[in-house]
Design an enzyme around this catalytic site. Sequence first.
Site, PDB file in Angstrom:
ATOM      1  N   ARG A 127     -26.112   5.992 -16.178  1.00 64.43           N
ATOM      2  CA  ARG A 127     -26.105   7.222 -15.371  1.00 64.43           C
ATOM      3  C   ARG A 127     -24.742   7.533 -14.751  1.00 64.43           C
ATOM      4  O   ARG A 127     -23.941   6.646 -14.492  1.00 64.43           O
ATOM      5  CB  ARG A 127     -27.205   7.174 -14.311  1.00 64.43           C
ATOM      6  CG  ARG A 127     -26.987   6.192 -13.203  1.00 64.43           C
ATOM      7  CD  ARG A 127     -28.215   6.139 -12.303  1.00 64.43           C
ATOM      8  NE  ARG A 127     -28.008   5.228 -11.195  1.00 64.43           N
ATOM      9  CZ  ARG A 127     -28.919   4.946 -10.272  1.00 64.43           C
ATOM     10  NH1 ARG A 127     -30.112   5.509 -10.334  1.00 64.43           N
ATOM     11  NH2 ARG A 127     -28.646   4.113  -9.293  1.00 64.43           N
ATOM     12  N   ARG A 161     -21.329   5.000 -10.245  1.00 63.80           N
ATOM     13  CA  ARG A 161     -21.397   4.138  -9.065  1.00 63.80           C
ATOM     14  C   ARG A 161     -20.908   2.744  -9.395  1.00 63.80           C
ATOM     15  O   ARG A 161     -21.261   2.202 -10.437  1.00 63.80           O
ATOM     16  CB  ARG A 161     -22.840   4.074  -8.559  1.00 63.80           C
ATOM     17  CG  ARG A 161     -23.259   5.331  -7.844  1.00 63.80           C
ATOM     18  CD  ARG A 161     -24.713   5.356  -7.535  1.00 63.80           C
ATOM     19  NE  ARG A 161     -25.230   4.094  -7.004  1.00 63.80           N
ATOM     20  CZ  ARG A 161     -26.460   3.945  -6.539  1.00 63.80           C
ATOM     21  NH1 ARG A 161     -27.289   4.970  -6.536  1.00 63.80           N
ATOM     22  NH2 ARG A 161     -26.860   2.789  -6.075  1.00 63.80           N
ATOM     23  N   ARG A 172     -30.130  -5.974  -7.328  1.00 64.61           N
ATOM     24  CA  ARG A 172     -30.830  -4.917  -6.592  1.00 64.61           C
ATOM     25  C   ARG A 172     -32.329  -4.947  -6.893  1.00 64.61           C
ATOM     26  O   ARG A 172     -33.160  -4.689  -6.034  1.00 64.61           O
ATOM     27  CB  ARG A 172     -30.219  -3.549  -6.949  1.00 64.61           C
ATOM     28  CG  ARG A 172     -28.841  -3.369  -6.313  1.00 64.61           C
ATOM     29  CD  ARG A 172     -27.995  -2.310  -6.984  1.00 64.61           C
ATOM     30  NE  ARG A 172     -28.559  -0.988  -6.960  1.00 64.61           N
ATOM     31  CZ  ARG A 172     -28.185  -0.008  -7.774  1.00 64.61           C
ATOM     32  NH1 ARG A 172     -27.246  -0.213  -8.680  1.00 64.61           N
ATOM     33  NH2 ARG A 172     -28.741   1.176  -7.693  1.00 64.61           N
TER      34      ARG A 172
END
Length: 217
Positions: A127, A161, A172
């Site tokens: 992404r 990111r 995460r």
Amino acid sequence: MNIILLGPPGAGKGTQAQRLQTDRGMVQLSTGDMLRAAVAAGTPVGLQAKAVMDAGQLVSDDIIVALISDRLDEPDTRAGVIFDGFPRTTAQADALDAMLATKGLTLDHVVELSVDEDALVDRITGRFSCAKCGAGYHDRFKPPVAPGVCDSCGSTEFKRRPDDNEETVRKRMTEYREKTAPISNYYREKGLLRQIDGMADIDVVYSEIVSILNGKS
Ligand code: AMP
């Protein structure tokens, strides 16, 4: 109307929140976006949060709760908010309840996007977003219509990111499983939780969320 979008990293919370913001005039409150803005601005919160975020761990509840509480005092949030990436611990969920009560606000729906964890790594590592307007894209699933040009604003600058690499994503996920997943029960017991298939097509997920918000399912 105030809602929470729950789900692990890469479940599509941000994508769906952006659409709700555009279509319904609600305000997306992404604690991840707020923290990234604080990091970029070099504020004390940003300086504290950066290393924790880069390691894929959770920023302290105190910092997060203060960020959200201050943001809820801004008048635009009265149009209704979508909490995206918050709460992430039961302590944050408790703090949210308390602050909503203090501010005279209610929580109307908690929508959990259920997803297959293995597919998430693919989703996340592909992404990227427009550096100018923030519109979200994906290398394979949602590339810009004209390659290299943002569909929304025409910018040709994009960003990724720093925590969207495989190693950090796995950390995460672990944080999510251990600290955030128990929140589902917290909201189930309050009768607020609705679960939908977050692996479905983006438009299908969106229409299911809208049905829930419109009280049609
Ligand atoms: P996100 O954009 O929601 O994936 O968040 C990116 C990172 O910001 C997370 O991996 C955490 O380090 C931090 N973060 C965002 N929201 C929270 C939260 N509610 N509680 C603790 N840390 C958070």
